[in-house]
Write a protein that holds these residues in place. Structure first.
Motif, PDB file in Angstrom:
ATOM      1  N   MET A  83       0.793  -1.509   0.028  1.00 38.82           N
ATOM      2  CA  MET A  83      -0.267   0.008   0.152  1.00 38.82           C
ATOM      3  C   MET A  83       0.743   1.476   0.074  1.00 38.82           C
ATOM      4  SD  MET A  83      -2.971   0.799  -0.763  1.00 38.82           S
ATOM      5  CE  MET A  83      -3.672  -0.549  -0.183  1.00 38.82           C
ATOM      6  N   TYR A  84       1.714   1.219   0.475  1.00 36.72           N
ATOM      7  CA  TYR A  84       2.259   3.192   0.965  1.00 36.72           C
ATOM      8  C   TYR A  84       3.481   2.526  -0.380  1.00 36.72           C
ATOM      9  CZ  TYR A  84       1.485   4.073   5.854  1.00 36.72           C
ATOM     10  OH  TYR A  84       0.907   4.530   6.372  1.00 36.72           O
ATOM     11  N   ALA A  85       3.901   1.564  -0.601  1.00 37.81           N
ATOM     12  CA  ALA A  85       4.948   1.357  -1.481  1.00 37.81           C
ATOM     13  C   ALA A  85       4.527   1.801  -3.198  1.00 37.81           C
ATOM     14  CB  ALA A  85       5.905   0.596  -1.486  1.00 37.81           C
ATOM     15  N   PRO A  86       3.995   1.487  -3.491  1.00 38.92           N
ATOM     16  CA  PRO A  86       3.077   1.635  -5.007  1.00 38.92           C
ATOM     17  C   PRO A  86       2.673   3.071  -5.508  1.00 38.92           C
ATOM     18  CG  PRO A  86       2.333  -0.744  -3.827  1.00 38.92           C
ATOM     19  CD  PRO A  86       3.298   0.029  -2.696  1.00 38.92           C
ATOM     20  N   HIS A  87       2.129   3.510  -3.742  1.00 38.97           N
ATOM     21  CA  HIS A  87       1.689   4.327  -3.867  1.00 38.97           C
ATOM     22  C   HIS A  87       2.398   6.419  -3.379  1.00 38.97           C
ATOM     23  CE1 HIS A  87      -2.456   3.154  -5.233  1.00 38.97           C
ATOM     24  NE2 HIS A  87      -2.055   1.978  -4.134  1.00 38.97           N
ATOM     25  N   LEU A  90       1.564   7.872  -0.940  1.00 35.63           N
ATOM     26  CA  LEU A  90       0.914   8.912  -0.614  1.00 35.63           C
ATOM     27  C   LEU A  90      -0.366   8.475  -0.177  1.00 35.63           C
ATOM     28  CD1 LEU A  90       1.137  10.651  -3.976  1.00 35.63           C
ATOM     29  CD2 LEU A  90       1.753  11.314  -2.094  1.00 35.63           C
ATOM     30  N   GLY A  91      -1.175   8.720   0.249  1.00 35.90           N
ATOM     31  CA  GLY A  91      -2.866   8.225   1.023  1.00 35.90           C
ATOM     32  C   GLY A  91      -3.894   9.170   0.392  1.00 35.90           C
ATOM     33  N   ILE A  92      -4.715   8.863   0.480  1.00 36.09           N
ATOM     34  CA  ILE A  92      -6.570  10.314   0.219  1.00 36.09           C
ATOM     35  C   ILE A  92      -6.789   9.433   1.589  1.00 36.09           C
ATOM     36  CG2 ILE A  92      -8.335  10.245  -0.633  1.00 36.09           C
ATOM     37  CD1 ILE A  92      -6.916   9.283  -3.457  1.00 36.09           C
ATOM     38  N   VAL A  93      -7.056  10.772   2.599  1.00 38.94           N
ATOM     39  CA  VAL A  93      -8.286  10.877   3.669  1.00 38.94           C
ATOM     40  C   VAL A  93      -8.880  11.998   3.211  1.00 38.94           C
ATOM     41  CG1 VAL A  93      -8.646  12.005   5.780  1.00 38.94           C
ATOM     42  CG2 VAL A  93      -5.855  11.248   4.899  1.00 38.94           C
ATOM     43  N   VAL A 107      -2.445  13.112   0.819  1.00 40.48           N
ATOM     44  CA  VAL A 107      -1.863  13.575   2.458  1.00 40.48           C
ATOM     45  C   VAL A 107      -0.046  12.895   1.593  1.00 40.48           C
ATOM     46  CG1 VAL A 107      -0.690  13.211   4.330  1.00 40.48           C
ATOM     47  CG2 VAL A 107      -3.086  12.903   3.816  1.00 40.48           C
ATOM     48  N   ALA A 108       0.842  13.796   1.250  1.00 34.43           N
ATOM     49  CA  ALA A 108       2.039  13.011   1.463  1.00 34.43           C
ATOM     50  C   ALA A 108       3.131  12.976   2.260  1.00 34.43           C
ATOM     51  CB  ALA A 108       2.266  14.482  -0.186  1.00 34.43           C
ATOM     52  N   SER A 109       3.119  13.433   3.466  1.00 33.31           N
ATOM     53  CA  SER A 109       3.514  13.833   4.765  1.00 33.31           C
ATOM     54  C   SER A 109       4.909  12.741   5.138  1.00 33.31           C
ATOM     55  CB  SER A 109       3.154  14.866   5.507  1.00 33.31           C
ATOM     56  OG  SER A 109       2.304  14.104   6.235  1.00 33.31           O
ATOM     57  N   VAL A 110       4.054  11.446   4.826  1.00 36.18           N
ATOM     58  CA  VAL A 110       4.840  10.354   4.945  1.00 36.18           C
ATOM     59  C   VAL A 110       6.449  10.154   3.884  1.00 36.18           C
ATOM     60  CG1 VAL A 110       5.358   7.616   5.327  1.00 36.18           C
ATOM     61  CG2 VAL A 110       3.160   9.281   6.267  1.00 36.18           C
ATOM     62  N   ALA A 111       7.417  10.477   4.393  1.00 36.71           N
ATOM     63  CA  ALA A 111       8.679  10.740   3.955  1.00 36.71           C
ATOM     64  C   ALA A 111       9.377  10.031   3.798  1.00 36.71           C
ATOM     65  CB  ALA A 111       9.603  11.582   4.539  1.00 36.71           C
ATOM     66  N   THR A 278      -5.428  -8.199   7.485  1.00 39.06           N
ATOM     67  CA  THR A 278      -5.638  -6.600   7.961  1.00 39.06           C
ATOM     68  C   THR A 278      -6.267  -5.728   6.207  1.00 39.06           C
ATOM     69  OG1 THR A 278      -3.756  -6.487   8.832  1.00 39.06           O
ATOM     70  CG2 THR A 278      -3.988  -4.111   8.238  1.00 39.06           C
ATOM     71  N   TYR A 279      -6.963  -4.989   6.422  1.00 43.44           N
ATOM     72  CA  TYR A 279      -8.200  -4.375   5.199  1.00 43.44           C
ATOM     73  C   TYR A 279      -7.835  -3.212   5.009  1.00 43.44           C
ATOM     74  CZ  TYR A 279     -12.183  -3.507   2.479  1.00 43.44           C
ATOM     75  OH  TYR A 279     -13.055  -3.400   1.807  1.00 43.44           O
ATOM     76  N   VAL A 280      -6.661  -3.063   4.082  1.00 38.16           N
ATOM     77  CA  VAL A 280      -5.989  -1.443   3.683  1.00 38.16           C
ATOM     78  C   VAL A 280      -6.354  -0.946   2.085  1.00 38.16           C
ATOM     79  CG1 VAL A 280      -4.047  -1.134   5.231  1.00 38.16           C
ATOM     80  CG2 VAL A 280      -4.240  -2.929   2.726  1.00 38.16           C
ATOM     81  N   ALA A 281      -6.518   0.057   2.208  1.00 35.12           N
ATOM     82  CA  ALA A 281      -7.175   0.881   0.849  1.00 35.12           C
ATOM     83  C   ALA A 281      -5.683   1.884   0.657  1.00 35.12           C
ATOM     84  CB  ALA A 281      -8.015   0.911   0.887  1.00 35.12           C
ATOM     85  N   PRO A 282      -5.479   2.798  -1.147  1.00 32.99           N
ATOM     86  CA  PRO A 282      -5.139   4.058  -1.233  1.00 32.99           C
ATOM     87  C   PRO A 282      -5.572   5.070  -0.329  1.00 32.99           C
ATOM     88  CG  PRO A 282      -5.560   3.256  -2.486  1.00 32.99           C
ATOM     89  CD  PRO A 282      -6.244   2.327  -1.603  1.00 32.99           C
ATOM     90  N   PHE A 283      -6.516   4.718   0.379  1.00 30.07           N
ATOM     91  CA  PHE A 283      -7.096   5.693   1.145  1.00 30.07           C
ATOM     92  C   PHE A 283      -8.489   5.609   2.667  1.00 30.07           C
ATOM     93  CE2 PHE A 283     -10.874   3.044  -0.782  1.00 30.07           C
ATOM     94  CZ  PHE A 283     -12.232   3.695   0.209  1.00 30.07           C
ATOM     95  N   VAL A 284      -8.104   6.219   3.849  1.00 25.30           N
ATOM     96  CA  VAL A 284      -9.205   5.985   4.284  1.00 25.30           C
ATOM     97  C   VAL A 284     -10.252   7.346   4.462  1.00 25.30           C
ATOM     98  CG1 VAL A 284      -8.332   6.436   6.883  1.00 25.30           C
ATOM     99  CG2 VAL A 284      -6.514   5.706   5.187  1.00 25.30           C
TER     100      VAL A 284
END
Length: 535
Positions: A83-87, A90-93, A107-111, A278-284
């Motif tokens: 989820m993190y590496a392919p994007h 980045l994530g959508i909140v 959200v792009a604050s995760v370096a 774990t259920y994860v998506a590119p958005f929260v």
């Protein structure tokens, strides 16, 4: 529209669909963060993405921060990998507002995102490097209360913990062993100061983190796997284990939100269910309301995170805020709605606030029975907190939360959520514990819930609870009919202090609970009739 750094370079495409994009140079932020990290977070799940990372994003946008976060995932490495590496981290909140509007933020604050995996030499080496940096000021956590435990549900030491005690800090397998080994690297690099900040939703969370880490330190020193000075470092003013209170609802990514984003043209939104389920998506998707109150003890300093909405105070105030929320102003009201929502067939918590009786139930439990014994923490006003819960948060139709989810582990919650209020009434000479009318109705509702039959007479599956097998046999003989000996069935349960926080007979409330339960079990439709009568 692809969610990665290359994809968001086409700003106009995203902004035309209403997305808030980073207002800072993301590449420059990543470079600065990697060079001079100040904040690492453990637990890469939804709460972190919707709250911590979003706070930093807002401060980067305003120019009050010039660096972002590093996140480490120690339970499920696939979250980072899939989820993190392919994007590009980045994530959508998607902030779901009560008025129906949705704020969509990239959200792009995760370096940097890393697996907390001691078998992964590159990632683990990098984490140790981060932990030896002078610039590192804080490590925060959202790993759930269970993440700090060194024993299983039966109180037996976990196998990987026992193995780590003997093997030492080189390649620990347990979560807390790995965190402690990183702290040991910081100790060896010159006993550098740091704040260890649990932001998990559990009482006195900093103590739970300290207990785990200090136990590891003691065992390693005892087994001559760590230098003797390590325990002194853990217990010195150089390392703080602050208390905090966090409050923000972030249900699992919802299909209705996914559909909105897909319609906008966002690609590759499919959620991933990892091998650890774990259920994860590119958005929260998350509610708008959020609180994070933290004990202000940061040995290596900290940025002005107040500018991002975080609240800093002393330990005593954090404790008061925690009790206000857990014992009166939020959690008990959720439990009321969970129990009766399941009995009345509701599937969404928000729908329950349209129910006259249920709305009155939580208003009475909150304002009339709970507020008189709440200690005002000063930093947040209890009445205003309940106002927000009942008028904004719970009724929000766009928050996909369910009574069934909240009904999980109810036997573990009643003592804190209601028992503390009963004790406060008992201790106050000006209050009469028997003036509590609806808290006993909630207890009776839970016993009725344990029958696993709804108000229409249909069976349902109770939510998971470690004491289900213990308590359900007591109600197994009860039916939906009048004239049965309810007290004989449930009397032993009413004496269980571990469930209610008090012996309900000693508290003088058992007869009230039994009377309500007789009415709740009188037949089909009795739950609704009882609520109408007493609420």
């Amino acid at each position: 529209m692809k969610l990665n750094l290359q994809g968001i370079a086409d700003r106009e495409q995203w902004e035309s669909k209403g997305y808030n994009l980073p207002k800072y140079d993301v590449e420059k932020m990543i470079e600065a963060t990697k060079e001079v990290p100040f904040w690492i977070h453990f637990g890469a799940g939804n709460l972190f993405r919707a709250f911590h990372a979003n706070v930093v994003q807002n401060m980067l946008n305003e120019g009050t921060l010039d660096r972002g976060l590093v996140v480490a995932e120690g339970f499920d490495y696939e979250i980072v990998e899939k989820m993190y590496a392919p994007h590009d981290n980045l994530g959508i909140v998607a902030t779901l507002k009560a008025d129906g509007n949705i704020d969509k933020t990239i959200v792009a604050s995760v370096a940097e995102s890393l697996p907390l995996d001691s078998e992964n030499e590159a990632a683990y080496g990098r984490l140790k490097e981060i932990f030896t940096k002078d610039s590192l000021q804080m490590a925060t956590f959202t790993i759930t209360e269970k993440g700090y435990s060194l024993v299983n549900g039966r109180g037996e030491q976990l196998q990987d913990v026992a193995a780590d005690f003997i093997a030492g800090p080189e390649k620990p397998a347990s979560y807390m062993g790995k965190v402690t080994s990183l702290l040991y690297a910081r100790y060896k690099a010159g006993e550098k100061p740091i704040a260890m900040v649990s932001t998990d939703n559990c009482s006195h969370n900093g103590d739970k983190l300290y207990a785990a880490i200090s136990t590891f330190a003691e065992k390693w020193v005892e087994n001559e796997k760590a230098e003797a000075g390590f325990t002194a470092y853990i217990n010195s003013e150089k390392v703080s284990f602050t208390w905090s209170m966090i409050d923000k609802i972030t249900p699992r990514p919802d299909a209705s939100v996914e559909a909105i984003l897909m319609e906008d043209g966002v690609e590759e939104l499919e959620p991933v269910i990892t091998s650890k389920n774990t259920y994860v998506a590119p958005f929260v998707n998350a509610e708008e309301t959020e609180y994070l109150v933290i004990e202000n003890d940061f040995p290596n300093g900290r940025p002005e995170l107040e500018k991002g909405g975080l609240m800093f105070t002393d330990r005593e105030t954090v404790d008061k805020v925690e009790k206000m929320k857990v014992c009166t102003c939020l959690n008990p009201l959720h439990t009321c709605l969970a129990i009766y929502g399941c009995l009345l067939g509701y599937k969404k918590i928000s729908d329950e606030m349209k129910d006259t009786e249920l709305k009155k139930l939580v208003e009475t439990v909150g304002y009339k029975e709970g507020l008189p014994v709440v200690v005002n923490p000063g930093i947040l006003d209890p009445k205003e907190f309940i106002d927000t819960v009942l008028n904004v948060r719970v009724p929000n139709p766009f928050m996909p939360d369910t009574p069934q989810r909240i009904a999980t582990d109810t036997s573990q919650k009643l003592a804190i959520r209601f028992g503390e209020t009963i004790k406060a009434y008992q201790e106050d000479p000006e209050l009469d514990v028997r003036s509590l009318k609806l808290i006993p109705l909630v207890f009776a509702g839970w016993l009725r819930y344990l029958m696993a039959i709804d108000d229409e007479g249909n069976a349902f599956e109770p939510s998971s609870d470690p004491l289900l097998d213990t308590v359900r046999p007591y109600v197994a003989g009860l039916e939906l009919k009048e004239g049965q000996d309810v007290e004989a069935a449930v009397a032993p349960v009413l004496k269980m202090k571990q469930i209610f926080g008090v012996d309900l007979y000693e508290a003088g409330l058992a007869d009230m609970v039994i009377g309500y339960l007789k009415e709740l079990t009188a037949g089909v439709g009795a739950v609704r009739a009882t609520l109408k009568k007493y609420v």
